[in-house]
Every structure is written in structure tokens, then in C-alpha cells.
Design a protein around this motif. Structure first.
Motif, short mmCIF file in Angstrom:
data_model
loop_
_atom_site.label_atom_id
_atom_site.label_comp_id
_atom_site.label_asym_id
_atom_site.label_seq_id
_atom_site.Cartn_x
_atom_site.Cartn_y
_atom_site.Cartn_z
N THR A 165 -28.48 1.51 4.71
CA THR A 165 -29.42 1.03 3.70
C THR A 165 -29.90 2.18 2.82
OG1 THR A 165 -30.19 -0.80 5.07
CG2 THR A 165 -31.69 -0.01 3.36
N ALA A 166 -29.71 2.03 1.52
CA ALA A 166 -30.05 3.08 0.57
C ALA A 166 -29.76 2.60 -0.85
CB ALA A 166 -29.25 4.35 0.85
N VAL A 167 -30.19 3.39 -1.80
CA VAL A 167 -29.73 3.20 -3.18
C VAL A 167 -28.47 4.04 -3.34
CG1 VAL A 167 -30.24 3.50 -5.62
CG2 VAL A 167 -32.06 2.79 -4.04
N TYR A 168 -27.42 3.42 -3.82
CA TYR A 168 -26.14 4.08 -3.97
C TYR A 168 -25.92 4.44 -5.45
CZ TYR A 168 -24.78 3.11 0.81
OH TYR A 168 -24.71 3.10 2.18
N TYR A 169 -25.55 5.70 -5.67
CA TYR A 169 -25.34 6.21 -7.02
C TYR A 169 -23.89 6.64 -7.20
CZ TYR A 169 -30.44 6.66 -7.01
OH TYR A 169 -31.79 6.41 -6.93
N CYS A 170 -23.33 6.30 -8.34
CA CYS A 170 -22.02 6.84 -8.69
C CYS A 170 -22.23 7.99 -9.66
CB CYS A 170 -21.11 5.78 -9.28
SG CYS A 170 -21.70 5.06 -10.82
N ALA A 171 -21.25 8.88 -9.71
CA ALA A 171 -21.39 10.07 -10.54
C ALA A 171 -20.03 10.58 -10.98
CB ALA A 171 -22.14 11.16 -9.77
N VAL A 172 -20.05 11.30 -12.09
CA VAL A 172 -18.86 11.94 -12.63
C VAL A 172 -18.93 13.42 -12.35
CG1 VAL A 172 -17.52 12.44 -14.70
CG2 VAL A 172 -18.63 10.21 -14.44
N ALA A 173 -17.89 13.95 -11.74
CA ALA A 173 -17.86 15.37 -11.36
C ALA A 173 -17.64 16.28 -12.57
CB ALA A 173 -16.76 15.62 -10.33
N ARG A 174 -18.05 17.54 -12.40
CA ARG A 174 -17.84 18.53 -13.45
C ARG A 174 -16.38 18.96 -13.52
NH1 ARG A 174 -22.86 20.33 -14.95
NH2 ARG A 174 -24.53 19.92 -13.45
N SER A 175 -15.68 18.80 -12.40
CA SER A 175 -14.30 19.22 -12.32
C SER A 175 -13.39 18.03 -12.04
CB SER A 175 -14.14 20.27 -11.22
OG SER A 175 -14.35 19.67 -9.96
N ALA A 176 -12.10 18.34 -11.89
CA ALA A 176 -11.12 17.29 -11.61
C ALA A 176 -11.04 16.93 -10.13
CB ALA A 176 -9.74 17.71 -12.11
N GLY A 177 -11.61 17.76 -9.29
CA GLY A 177 -11.49 17.56 -7.85
C GLY A 177 -12.55 16.64 -7.26
N TRP B 173 -24.81 10.75 -13.85
CA TRP B 173 -25.16 9.86 -12.75
C TRP B 173 -25.48 8.46 -13.27
CZ3 TRP B 173 -25.36 11.62 -7.65
CH2 TRP B 173 -25.20 13.00 -7.48
N GLY B 174 -25.12 7.46 -12.47
CA GLY B 174 -25.49 6.10 -12.79
C GLY B 174 -26.90 5.79 -12.32
N GLN B 175 -27.34 4.58 -12.56
CA GLN B 175 -28.72 4.21 -12.27
C GLN B 175 -28.94 3.78 -10.84
OE1 GLN B 175 -26.55 2.13 -13.23
NE2 GLN B 175 -27.03 0.18 -12.29
N GLY B 176 -27.91 3.57 -10.07
CA GLY B 176 -28.05 3.20 -8.67
C GLY B 176 -28.04 1.71 -8.43
N THR B 177 -27.53 1.34 -7.27
CA THR B 177 -27.55 -0.06 -6.85
C THR B 177 -28.01 -0.11 -5.40
OG1 THR B 177 -26.23 -2.10 -6.70
CG2 THR B 177 -25.09 -0.04 -6.17
N GLN B 178 -28.90 -1.04 -5.10
CA GLN B 178 -29.52 -1.11 -3.78
C GLN B 178 -28.60 -1.82 -2.78
OE1 GLN B 178 -32.76 -0.02 -2.63
NE2 GLN B 178 -31.84 -0.53 -0.64
N VAL B 179 -28.42 -1.20 -1.64
CA VAL B 179 -27.71 -1.81 -0.52
C VAL B 179 -28.68 -1.88 0.65
CG1 VAL B 179 -25.85 -1.55 1.16
CG2 VAL B 179 -25.44 -1.01 -1.25
N THR B 180 -28.88 -3.07 1.17
CA THR B 180 -29.77 -3.27 2.30
C THR B 180 -29.00 -3.98 3.41
OG1 THR B 180 -31.68 -3.45 0.85
CG2 THR B 180 -31.95 -4.23 3.10
N VAL B 181 -29.00 -3.37 4.59
CA VAL B 181 -28.29 -3.94 5.72
C VAL B 181 -29.32 -4.31 6.79
CG1 VAL B 181 -26.46 -3.63 7.43
CG2 VAL B 181 -26.33 -2.44 5.22
N SER B 182 -29.39 -5.58 7.09
CA SER B 182 -30.37 -6.05 8.09
C SER B 182 -29.75 -6.06 9.48
CB SER B 182 -30.86 -7.44 7.72
OG SER B 182 -29.79 -8.36 7.77
N SER B 183 -30.60 -5.83 10.47
CA SER B 183 -30.10 -5.80 11.85
C SER B 183 -30.16 -7.17 12.49
CB SER B 183 -30.93 -4.81 12.66
OG SER B 183 -32.28 -5.16 12.62
#
Length: 122
Positions: A89-101, A112-122
Motif C-alpha cells: 500500500t502506497a502512492v506509486y510514482y513513475c519517473a523518467v531517468a536521466r540516463s538510458a539505464g 516524475w508523474g503525479q502518483g497513483t494510489q494503491v491500497t491492499v486490504s488484508s
């Protein structure tokens, strides 16, 4: 701009697929990655992929459960998340690297993107 989507509320053991589309300046020559941040915790590296999709890296906590991939034609990166746990459970962010690796540190990323919430219930 980076637009992440695909988050939601799921139960333990479920799967989700996150998507991230890069608009404007292309990211086709850069690595891309996913990070996450839970409340009260530091941002954590999840997964990364190099510019042509041939090399990937994963954080220890997600190895064997998450898979990163990219579609260069769509300028997009994906994160398939299986066997989800409450600790994912967290906010997940995607990002573009400075390099090719497949960078694994946050300072290795320039956008960085704005994030998307993932919540996993038990």
C-alpha cells in the motif's frame, strides 16, 4: 508530463497493472522507473527498465511479484503487480531517468508523474 493510472483498492493476493504515459518530450531514449511512498515513510525504489526494455531492476521487496515493461511506440511504462500484500500500500510514482539505464536511485530521475494510489486490504 507523466500520467500514471491503474491504482485502486484490492484485497491481499490480487493483481493490478499500473500504466504511465509520457507526453510531450519523448522518453524513448531514457530509462524509466517506478517508486512508491507509504504514509510516514521515505520514497522507495520499486522497479526500473532501460531505454530499450532489455535490462530491468527490482527492489528486494517486490522481486518475483512485480514486472516492469515498456512500450516505446506508446512512450509508456507498465508495472504488473501480482500477489499484492498490505505492505504494498502506497502512492506509486513513475519517473523518467536521466540516463538510458535502469536507475535505482531517485536522484537518477529527472521527471516524475503525479502518483497513483494503491491500497491492499488484508
Amino acid at each position: 508530463q507523466l500520467q500514471a493510472s491503474g491504482g485502486g483498492l484490492v484485497q491481499t493476493g490480487a493483481s493490478l497493472r499500473l500504466s504511465c504515459a509520457a507526453s510531450g518530450r519523448t522518453a524513448s531514449n531514457n530509462g524509466m522507473g517506478w517508486f512508491r511512498q507509504a504514509p510516514g515513510k521515505e520514497r522507495e525504489f520499486v522497479a526500473s527498465i532501460d531505454w530499450n526494455g532489455s535490462n530491468t531492476r527490482y527492489g528486494d521487496s517486490v522481486k518475483g511479484r512485480f514486472t516492469i515493461s515498456r512500450a516505446k511506440a506508446e512512450n509508456a511504462v507498465y508495472l504488473q503487480m501480482n500477489s499484492l500484500r498490505p505492505e504494498d500500500t502506497a502512492v506509486y510514482y513513475c519517473a523518467v531517468a536521466r540516463s538510458a539505464g535502469p536507475a535505482t536511485k531517485s536522484y537518477g530521475y529527472k521527471a516524475w508523474g503525479q502518483g497513483t494510489q494503491v491500497t491492499v486490504s488484508s
